[in-house]
Design a protein around this motif. Sequence first.
Motif: not given
Lengths: 377, 390
Positions: B290-299, B313-320
């Motif tokens: 989430l939020g890492q690059v433009a294509s990975q914003t919630m929208q 499945f996006r297992p890394l969604i909440a990782y730094d």
Amino acid sequence: MIYLDNSATTRAFEEAAQAVQDALRENYFNPSAAYGQAIAAQQQAQAVRKAVLNATGRAGEVIFTASGTEADNLAIQGAFTAAGCTGHYITTSVEHPAVLETMQALESRGARVDVLKVDRQGHLSPEALAQAVCEDTVLVSVMHVNNETGAVQDIGALAAAVKAKNPRVLFHSDGVQAFCRVMADQRDVDLYTVSGHKVHAGKGIAALAVRDLKRIRPVIYGGGQEQGYRSGTENMPGIAALGAALEQWALHGEAWRAGLGAMRDDLGARLQAGGGVLNSTSDGAPHIVSVAFAGIRAATLQQALADQDVLVSTGSACKSRGGARVSPVLLAQGIPQELAQSTIRISLSPLNMPREMEQAGDIICAAAARLKRFIRR
Amino acid sequence: MDSIILLRYGEIHLKGLNRPFFEHKLVQAIRVAARGFGRIEVEHGQGRFFISGYEPARQEELMAALCRVFGVHSVSPAAVVGSDMQEVRAAAVEVTKAEQGQGGSFKVEARRSNKHYPLNSMEIAADVGECVLDAMDNVRVNVHDPDFRVYVEVRAERAFIYTRILPGPGGMPLGSAGKAMLLLSGGIDSPVAGYMLMRRGVELEAVYFNSPPHTTERAHLKVKKLAEVLSSYGCPIRLHSVYFTEIQEAIYERCDGDYTVILMRRFMMRIAQRLAQEAECGCLLTGENLGQVASQTMQAITVTNAICDIPVFRPLIAYDKNEIVDKAQQIGTYDISIEPYEDCCTVFVPKHPVTKPRMKAVLIEERKLDIDALIERALEKSETTLIGLE
């Protein structure tokens, strides 16, 4: 396939391949042994040493090594050790890593190293070099032909200027890209590196030509081969191949050099007509065309050409494993970032045909024109 | 004194009636990992397996291999002797001297499955502890916070003695949770996402979007190397290399530049889903974060997710990022991922990609393209490689 990456390596001459076969299967004797066959091998190696001197217009000794990199190390580290692991060393910012990295290693061991800048044509002026020479300068290393741009340094004048300032200074030149293709006045050049695989002799054989062996020390110790300056059983297949290739250059070198220059100019003109910006100049080495198509990443163009069986490289082959990075040599020569990252290197050999320049020119210009549509916005 | 490997499994013991299925999968995975170690024996115990039959000199090597098997909680090299106390004492001293020669404080942990044994667990521990204390000058007892522990397990006719416990990866045995289609780029994240789902028992297929000449053959090779590392954790991976050039060029030439990335991502999802269905994969798997690059914003994820009918499945969604990097280093993909060859995502990236794409605008852009035909041609020119053994 049109192979235009001859500064990375060349296809071995038929005669060189034959010589390898012969050295592996028939005359496979260890030149250090006592019997007649071994003595013949030793004499063969001596003849090839002579051929190296003839091809470079030099006198003195020839120490065979396994690579140009090793020969550069022997020259630089060898001089450093002989000078008591101290002193001042000078090189340029456009050298091959074999020289630059070795100089850095000396610096970490206590040497003072100056890295001089070159002008937009890739040249170092004899005056600027002489000015940098000090009382305790041990060695100056300036490459003869730049492997990325083909820029030729006037090593004769540079060496003379160094000697005029301080006659004790050793002058080394990495001549790997020049060997057989660009000649020079070698009178004041103490150490000169050459390599076999850039002149159709195959990989694994190179040499350091040395005027006075007393000025360097070995890097590799052992059984005392190569007059003690490079131990290890002689690479006789490599030496034989180098001898065979140099025979061809001795016979045809003059015509080949002229032919290379003509092909370079022809291709250069075609690429310019197709929108290419040449980094190489007509007073450069006859076999290297360095060209940028602004806005197109070099790696992309190189891949597009590879897909059509035209093989070129981005920067030098040693660097291009690193991929997207921009060549520090091009930047050091003052070529703007935008052109540097779009620069491909095309390098020719006597095995290329003049008609290949027309074909390659068409393919390269067409690919560049197509890729121009996809420049990052 | 014989030696075996004691292998503990984690979560499987929580299972009910379907536990044999998971145990069977784990035994299969153990056998795959132990290929090349001879004909090993796997004996069931409670929440554990006893492994024997390998060449004793290669025990350490085999344990290292078993420590990569998903579903394994930990492994220990254990001495096997008769259950007679005399033998147990001697073995405990020998094992402790060999494995804990540096000394320090220790504690003996004993258990017995043979409830008719003359000594109870406490008594076994005290007895063995005394022997070790007598036999070694550099050890002392500390039952609260020991430097090391000596484990004694007395069974019907045999006893196991060990002092080392090597952690396994945990998770569930491969093949126990279906198959996923991993969108594998050359970057750092997607291989880690692949590993994380493999650890939950999921087998993988992978899809790579290849855009020659905008991406080079070396970038493709890099992805193959990443797939090879993943497959080394226990299953071969089919890698689908999709010819993406025409799609990228069409988007670039016909659509609004700010939308290129999001449009590309939707094509990737469409193609991955199609391949997933053909290969009977139950889900798509991405390294999105989430939020890492433009294509990975919630929208943006909402817009790319909208064309998927199967779970993504996006297992890394909440990782730094630094957590992902650590994980990548740990599983052996990081050094490959940082080789500097561009993957297809980075070539056509606009300077100001839209970060909050609107669905309506995306659909308008997509109307400029013949989506079905582009996808057909991309798949036609694709190739599939089987990576890894089997």
